[in-house]
Design a protein around this motif. Structure first.
Motif, mmCIF file in Angstrom:
data_model
loop_
_atom_site.group_PDB
_atom_site.id
_atom_site.type_symbol
_atom_site.label_atom_id
_atom_site.label_comp_id
_atom_site.label_asym_id
_atom_site.label_seq_id
_atom_site.Cartn_x
_atom_site.Cartn_y
_atom_site.Cartn_z
ATOM 1 N N LEU A 110 44.958 35.480 25.495
ATOM 2 C CA LEU A 110 45.450 35.288 27.351
ATOM 3 C C LEU A 110 44.214 35.098 28.039
ATOM 4 O O LEU A 110 44.334 34.924 28.988
ATOM 5 N N ALA A 111 43.774 36.084 27.314
ATOM 6 C CA ALA A 111 42.454 37.255 28.580
ATOM 7 C C ALA A 111 41.370 35.758 28.689
ATOM 8 O O ALA A 111 40.719 35.520 29.783
ATOM 9 N N TRP A 112 41.398 35.010 27.664
ATOM 10 C CA TRP A 112 40.411 33.507 27.604
ATOM 11 C C TRP A 112 41.153 32.644 29.206
ATOM 12 O O TRP A 112 40.966 32.118 29.456
ATOM 13 N N LEU A 113 42.502 32.442 28.878
ATOM 14 C CA LEU A 113 42.782 31.203 29.659
ATOM 15 C C LEU A 113 43.310 32.083 30.840
ATOM 16 O O LEU A 113 42.653 31.349 31.931
ATOM 17 N N ALA A 114 43.725 33.447 30.973
ATOM 18 C CA ALA A 114 43.308 33.469 32.104
ATOM 19 C C ALA A 114 42.110 33.742 33.239
ATOM 20 O O ALA A 114 41.385 33.585 34.280
ATOM 21 N N TRP A 115 41.093 34.385 32.545
ATOM 22 C CA TRP A 115 39.408 34.450 32.454
ATOM 23 C C TRP A 115 39.056 32.967 33.398
ATOM 24 O O TRP A 115 38.226 32.157 34.228
ATOM 25 N N CYS A 116 39.976 31.308 32.307
ATOM 26 C CA CYS A 116 39.409 30.449 33.106
ATOM 27 C C CYS A 116 39.685 29.519 33.794
ATOM 28 O O CYS A 116 39.812 28.468 34.766
ATOM 29 N N GLY A 117 41.071 30.715 34.563
ATOM 30 C CA GLY A 117 41.854 29.835 35.889
ATOM 31 C C GLY A 117 42.830 28.920 35.158
ATOM 32 O O GLY A 117 43.471 28.446 35.901
ATOM 33 N N ARG A 118 43.344 28.926 33.684
ATOM 34 C CA ARG A 118 44.516 28.287 33.901
ATOM 35 C C ARG A 118 45.387 28.429 34.628
ATOM 36 O O ARG A 118 46.073 30.194 34.590
ATOM 37 N N PRO A 119 46.823 27.759 35.253
ATOM 38 C CA PRO A 119 47.900 28.124 35.858
ATOM 39 C C PRO A 119 48.756 28.235 34.874
ATOM 40 O O PRO A 119 49.244 28.024 33.685
ATOM 41 N N GLY A 120 49.214 29.552 35.150
ATOM 42 C CA GLY A 120 50.867 30.181 34.225
ATOM 43 C C GLY A 120 50.499 31.010 33.626
ATOM 44 O O GLY A 120 50.635 32.107 33.270
ATOM 45 N N TYR A 121 48.554 31.557 33.665
ATOM 46 C CA TYR A 121 48.597 32.360 32.907
ATOM 47 C C TYR A 121 47.041 33.302 34.098
ATOM 48 O O TYR A 121 46.613 33.320 35.041
ATOM 49 N N SER A 122 47.596 34.878 33.507
ATOM 50 C CA SER A 122 47.152 36.005 34.633
ATOM 51 C C SER A 122 46.867 36.571 33.961
ATOM 52 O O SER A 122 47.414 37.707 32.730
ATOM 53 N N TYR A 123 45.473 37.638 34.271
ATOM 54 C CA TYR A 123 45.098 39.708 34.162
ATOM 55 C C TYR A 123 46.782 39.702 33.793
ATOM 56 O O TYR A 123 46.128 40.702 32.919
ATOM 57 N N ALA A 124 47.690 40.158 34.392
ATOM 58 C CA ALA A 124 49.025 40.724 34.547
ATOM 59 C C ALA A 124 49.127 40.655 33.404
ATOM 60 O O ALA A 124 50.547 41.669 33.213
ATOM 61 N N ASP A 125 49.221 39.452 32.929
ATOM 62 C CA ASP A 125 50.211 39.521 31.790
ATOM 63 C C ASP A 125 49.679 39.939 30.061
ATOM 64 O O ASP A 125 50.744 40.158 29.114
ATOM 65 N N ILE A 126 48.448 40.638 30.410
ATOM 66 C CA ILE A 126 48.066 41.574 29.349
ATOM 67 C C ILE A 126 48.673 43.326 29.197
ATOM 68 O O ILE A 126 47.732 43.405 30.369
ATOM 69 N N PRO A 127 49.099 43.899 28.426
ATOM 70 C CA PRO A 127 49.692 45.003 29.398
ATOM 71 C C PRO A 127 48.118 45.864 29.338
ATOM 72 O O PRO A 127 47.321 45.694 28.349
ATOM 73 N N ASP A 128 48.251 46.848 30.008
ATOM 74 C CA ASP A 128 47.348 47.618 30.560
ATOM 75 C C ASP A 128 47.068 48.969 30.208
ATOM 76 O O ASP A 128 48.888 49.566 30.216
ATOM 77 N N PHE A 129 46.227 50.408 29.398
ATOM 78 C CA PHE A 129 47.209 51.555 29.289
ATOM 79 C C PHE A 129 46.623 51.937 30.508
ATOM 80 O O PHE A 129 47.021 53.184 29.772
ATOM 81 N N ASP A 130 46.343 51.581 30.795
ATOM 82 C CA ASP A 130 45.618 52.949 31.846
ATOM 83 C C ASP A 130 46.306 53.825 33.125
ATOM 84 O O ASP A 130 46.122 54.349 33.752
ATOM 85 N N ASP A 131 47.954 53.082 33.033
ATOM 86 C CA ASP A 131 49.016 53.967 33.830
ATOM 87 C C ASP A 131 48.814 55.600 33.693
ATOM 88 O O ASP A 131 48.954 55.990 33.229
#
Length: 131
Positions: A110-131
Protein backbone atom coordinates in the motif's frame (compact mmCIF):
# COMPACT_ATOMS: atom_id res chain seq x y z
CA UNK A 1 -29.87 42.74 48.67
CA UNK A 2 -27.12 45.16 49.50
CA UNK A 3 -24.76 42.28 50.05
CA UNK A 4 -25.64 40.79 46.66
CA UNK A 5 -24.78 44.01 44.78
CA UNK A 6 -21.47 44.08 46.61
CA UNK A 7 -20.67 40.55 45.39
CA UNK A 8 -21.25 41.36 41.73
CA UNK A 9 -19.57 44.74 41.86
CA UNK A 10 -16.08 43.26 42.33
CA UNK A 11 -16.47 40.14 40.24
CA UNK A 12 -14.05 40.05 37.29
CA UNK A 13 -15.58 40.98 33.97
CA UNK A 14 -15.95 38.03 31.60
CA UNK A 15 -17.55 37.82 28.22
CA UNK A 16 -19.72 34.91 27.21
CA UNK A 17 -18.65 33.05 24.08
CA UNK A 18 -22.14 32.37 22.85
CA UNK A 19 -23.99 35.55 23.61
CA UNK A 20 -21.47 38.20 22.57
CA UNK A 21 -20.82 41.36 24.52
CA UNK A 22 -23.21 42.19 27.33
CA UNK A 23 -25.55 45.12 26.94
CA UNK A 24 -28.40 46.06 24.64
CA UNK A 25 -28.55 44.49 21.21
CA UNK A 26 -27.20 46.73 18.45
CA UNK A 27 -30.18 47.60 16.24
CA UNK A 28 -28.21 49.69 13.75
CA UNK A 29 -26.53 46.68 12.09
CA UNK A 30 -27.15 46.36 8.37
CA UNK A 31 -27.44 42.80 7.06
CA UNK A 32 -26.76 41.84 3.48
CA UNK A 33 -28.06 38.70 1.77
CA UNK A 34 -25.53 36.04 0.84
CA UNK A 35 -24.52 35.51 -2.77
CA UNK A 36 -26.89 33.43 -4.85
CA UNK A 37 -25.75 29.83 -4.50
CA UNK A 38 -27.13 26.68 -2.98
CA UNK A 39 -25.14 27.01 0.27
CA UNK A 40 -22.26 24.75 -0.68
CA UNK A 41 -18.84 25.73 -1.89
CA UNK A 42 -16.25 23.52 -3.58
CA UNK A 43 -13.65 24.11 -0.88
CA UNK A 44 -15.76 22.40 1.76
CA UNK A 45 -15.60 19.08 -0.12
CA UNK A 46 -11.86 19.16 -0.79
CA UNK A 47 -9.84 16.80 1.39
CA UNK A 48 -6.53 17.95 2.80
CA UNK A 49 -3.53 15.95 1.57
CA UNK A 50 -2.96 12.97 3.88
CA UNK A 51 0.09 12.89 6.09
CA UNK A 52 2.68 10.21 5.42
CA UNK A 53 2.52 7.71 8.32
CA UNK A 54 6.27 7.12 8.67
CA UNK A 55 5.95 5.15 11.90
CA UNK A 56 3.36 2.75 10.47
CA UNK A 57 5.40 2.25 7.29
CA UNK A 58 8.51 1.51 9.35
CA UNK A 59 6.56 -1.00 11.46
CA UNK A 60 5.19 -2.67 8.31
CA UNK A 61 8.70 -2.88 6.86
CA UNK A 62 10.00 -4.52 10.05
CA UNK A 63 7.13 -7.02 9.97
CA UNK A 64 7.80 -7.76 6.31
CA UNK A 65 11.54 -8.31 6.78
CA UNK A 66 11.21 -10.32 9.99
CA UNK A 67 8.47 -12.47 8.46
CA UNK A 68 10.59 -13.08 5.37
CA UNK A 69 13.55 -14.07 7.52
CA UNK A 70 11.46 -16.50 9.59
CA UNK A 71 9.97 -18.05 6.45
CA UNK A 72 13.47 -18.62 5.03
CA UNK A 73 14.65 -20.13 8.34
CA UNK A 74 11.54 -22.32 8.48
CA UNK A 75 12.08 -23.48 4.90
CA UNK A 76 15.70 -24.32 5.72
CA UNK A 77 14.53 -26.30 8.75
CA UNK A 78 11.92 -28.09 6.66
CA UNK A 79 14.31 -29.08 3.88
CA UNK A 80 17.06 -30.16 6.25
CA UNK A 81 19.63 -27.48 5.38
CA UNK A 82 19.72 -26.64 9.07
CA UNK A 83 20.54 -29.60 11.34
CA UNK A 84 17.68 -32.02 12.02
CA UNK A 85 18.01 -31.70 15.80
CA UNK A 86 16.05 -28.42 15.46
CA UNK A 87 13.21 -30.00 13.46
CA UNK A 88 10.71 -29.53 16.33
CA UNK A 89 10.87 -25.76 15.69
CA UNK A 90 10.00 -25.94 11.99
CA UNK A 91 6.21 -25.42 12.04
CA UNK A 92 6.13 -22.75 14.78
CA UNK A 93 8.81 -20.74 12.93
CA UNK A 94 6.95 -21.07 9.62
CA UNK A 95 3.62 -20.12 11.22
CA UNK A 96 5.10 -17.10 12.96
CA UNK A 97 6.86 -16.12 9.74
CA UNK A 98 3.62 -16.16 7.76
CA UNK A 99 1.78 -14.26 10.51
CA UNK A 100 4.39 -11.50 10.35
CA UNK A 101 4.83 -11.56 6.58
CA UNK A 102 1.19 -11.17 5.53
CA UNK A 103 0.28 -7.82 7.18
CA UNK A 104 3.77 -6.47 6.59
CA UNK A 105 3.72 -7.20 2.88
CA UNK A 106 0.19 -5.82 2.52
CA UNK A 107 1.01 -2.48 4.13
CA UNK A 108 4.38 -2.15 2.40
CA UNK A 109 2.57 -2.69 -0.91
CA UNK A 110 0.00 0.00 0.00
CA UNK A 111 2.79 2.43 0.90
CA UNK A 112 4.69 1.68 -2.31
CA UNK A 113 1.64 2.18 -4.54
CA UNK A 114 0.69 5.40 -2.71
CA UNK A 115 4.25 6.67 -3.11
CA UNK A 116 4.17 5.88 -6.84
CA UNK A 117 0.92 7.85 -7.14
CA UNK A 118 -1.23 5.02 -8.45
CA UNK A 119 -4.89 6.06 -8.70
CA UNK A 120 -7.00 4.54 -5.94
CA UNK A 121 -4.11 4.29 -3.45
CA UNK A 122 -3.40 6.86 -0.77
CA UNK A 123 -1.46 7.17 2.47
CA UNK A 124 -4.87 7.48 4.15
CA UNK A 125 -5.32 3.72 3.52
CA UNK A 126 -2.49 2.90 5.93
CA UNK A 127 -3.58 2.94 9.58
CA UNK A 128 -1.73 5.55 11.59
CA UNK A 129 -1.07 4.83 15.25
CA UNK A 130 -0.28 8.44 16.24
CA UNK A 131 -3.92 9.39 16.92
Amino acid sequence: MLQRKYMYKYRPYTMSRRNGPPGPAPFNVKYEPLANHDGYIDLQFKRPPPRVPYKAIAMATVLFLLGSLLIVIGACLLTGVIDSKYSDRTWPVLTLGFLLFLPGSYHVRLAWLAWCGRPGYSYADIPDFDD
